[in-house]
Design a protein around this motif. Structure first.
Motif, PDB file in Angstrom:
ATOM      1  N   ARG A 234       0.817  -1.205   0.000  1.00 44.64           N
ATOM      2  CA  ARG A 234       0.000   0.000   0.000  1.00 44.64           C
ATOM      3  C   ARG A 234       0.855   1.261   0.000  1.00 44.64           C
ATOM      4  NH1 ARG A 234      -4.980  -1.308   4.239  1.00 44.64           N
ATOM      5  NH2 ARG A 234      -6.129  -2.726   2.851  1.00 44.64           N
ATOM      6  N   ASP A 235       2.111   1.121   0.360  1.00 43.46           N
ATOM      7  CA  ASP A 235       3.038   2.249   0.377  1.00 43.46           C
ATOM      8  C   ASP A 235       3.777   2.271  -0.955  1.00 43.46           C
ATOM      9  OD1 ASP A 235       4.786   4.263   0.939  1.00 43.46           O
ATOM     10  OD2 ASP A 235       5.453   3.447   2.865  1.00 43.46           O
ATOM     11  N   ARG A 236       3.244   3.019  -1.915  1.00 42.93           N
ATOM     12  CA  ARG A 236       3.811   3.013  -3.267  1.00 42.93           C
ATOM     13  C   ARG A 236       5.224   3.605  -3.291  1.00 42.93           C
ATOM     14  NH1 ARG A 236      -0.376   2.408  -7.006  1.00 42.93           N
ATOM     15  NH2 ARG A 236      -1.898   0.988  -6.025  1.00 42.93           N
ATOM     16  N   ALA A 237       5.461   4.661  -2.489  1.00 38.86           N
ATOM     17  CA  ALA A 237       6.787   5.276  -2.487  1.00 38.86           C
ATOM     18  C   ALA A 237       7.837   4.288  -1.993  1.00 38.86           C
ATOM     19  CB  ALA A 237       6.776   6.529  -1.609  1.00 38.86           C
ATOM     20  N   ARG A 238       7.502   3.509  -0.971  1.00 46.48           N
ATOM     21  CA  ARG A 238       8.429   2.514  -0.450  1.00 46.48           C
ATOM     22  C   ARG A 238       8.676   1.411  -1.471  1.00 46.48           C
ATOM     23  NH1 ARG A 238       6.879  -1.094   4.847  1.00 46.48           N
ATOM     24  NH2 ARG A 238       8.551  -2.630   4.708  1.00 46.48           N
ATOM     25  N   LEU A 239       7.639   1.004  -2.175  1.00 44.01           N
ATOM     26  CA  LEU A 239       7.766  -0.032  -3.192  1.00 44.01           C
ATOM     27  C   LEU A 239       8.666   0.423  -4.324  1.00 44.01           C
ATOM     28  CD1 LEU A 239       6.869  -2.741  -4.446  1.00 44.01           C
ATOM     29  CD2 LEU A 239       4.870  -1.558  -5.360  1.00 44.01           C
ATOM     30  N   ILE A 240       8.488   1.676  -4.772  1.00 48.54           N
ATOM     31  CA  ILE A 240       9.306   2.196  -5.868  1.00 48.54           C
ATOM     32  C   ILE A 240      10.746   2.389  -5.424  1.00 48.54           C
ATOM     33  CG2 ILE A 240       9.625   4.170  -7.404  1.00 48.54           C
ATOM     34  CD1 ILE A 240       6.590   4.497  -7.425  1.00 48.54           C
TER      35      ILE A 240
END
Length: 252
Positions: free
Chosen positions: A20-26
């Motif tokens: 759910r944390d897109r910034a962390r995933l990227i």
């Protein structure tokens, strides 16, 4: 059953929170990718690993794969400090769930995330610029080595994050311990030709053995010498770190 149910709940929360944390995933994928492209391209013409016919950017690929798993483990255990500040960790500790479930849930969740993120990075092997490839047997081996490495790195992250009360202290300890472990694992330069004292450090570094196993899973690379000893060394380090994490979390 209480241990398994509590651990599964924490694993599910860890995976859901991560995606759910897109910034962390990227960030987990983009930063190692930039390292690989910029450093690998910059040194490709001036540095050739001894005894390796591939280019430096191909030699550097398994090291960056190890970095992806390491960053995933770091971000996964970083949430221990955030959960303590938000009050979630206090709620878990006073619940009927055994404290071993905290360690098991965090470690399993981080290891699975590291393996999944590493699997996404492996898709770069489809690029025509790389002569690296994976057979089906090599892929199964690679997944196993990534999972074991994720277990080890996440357990080390739990050991570092649990006693920390601030994120600054965690970042400082991470820079002193985990990043040098990655640098002296053979990720950026081979062990051959290094000074004797540095080779001794690299030989007792568990990430050196993990990286050698992952590099040996790629097609065209032979299995590392004494592969059985490397696997045993990794498992011993993982067991010792996990027992230490259990002891630390169970302390009042």
């Amino acid at each position: 059953m209480n241990l398994l149910l509590s651990s599964f709940t924490l694993v599910h929360r860890e995976i859901t929170h991560f995606y759910r944390d897109r910034a962390r995933l990227i960030g987990v994928l983009l930063q190692p990718l930039l390292f690989w492209l910029l450093i690998g391209t910059g040194l490709n013409a001036s540095f050739q690993p001894a005894g390796n016919e591939n280019s430096y950017i191909e030699y550097f690929f398994p090291g960056i794969l190890l970095m992806v798993i390491m960053f995933t483990a770091i971000f996964s255990t970083f949430s221990i400090i955030e959960d303590r500040r938000a009050g979630f960790m206090q709620g878990v500790l006073v619940s009927p769930a055994p404290r071993a479930a905290v360690v098991l849930g965090k470690v399993v969740g981080g290891a699975l995330l590291g393996m999944l993120q590493g699997s996404l990075f492996l898709l770069l092997l489809l690029l025509p610029m790389l002569s690296l490839s994976l057979t089906f047997g090599g892929l199964l081996q690679m997944l196993l080595w990534m999972l074991i490495t994720g277990f080890l790195l996440t357990t080390l992250g739990v050991l570092m994050a649990w006693p920390m009360s601030s994120t600054h202290g965690y970042h400082s300890l991470m820079s002193v311990l985990l990043l040098p472990m990655w640098i002296f694992s053979g990720a950026a330069f081979p062990m051959t030709g290094a000074p004797m004292w540095l080779r001794l450090i690299m030989q007792i570094n568990p990430l050196s053995h993990a990286l050698a196993l992952m590099r040996g899973s790629l097609a065209g690379h032979s299995a590392p010498p004494h592969a059985a000893m490397s696997i045993l060394f990794l498992l011993v380090c993982l067991t010792g770190a996990f027992i230490a994490a259990l002891w630390l979390v169970r302390r009042r």
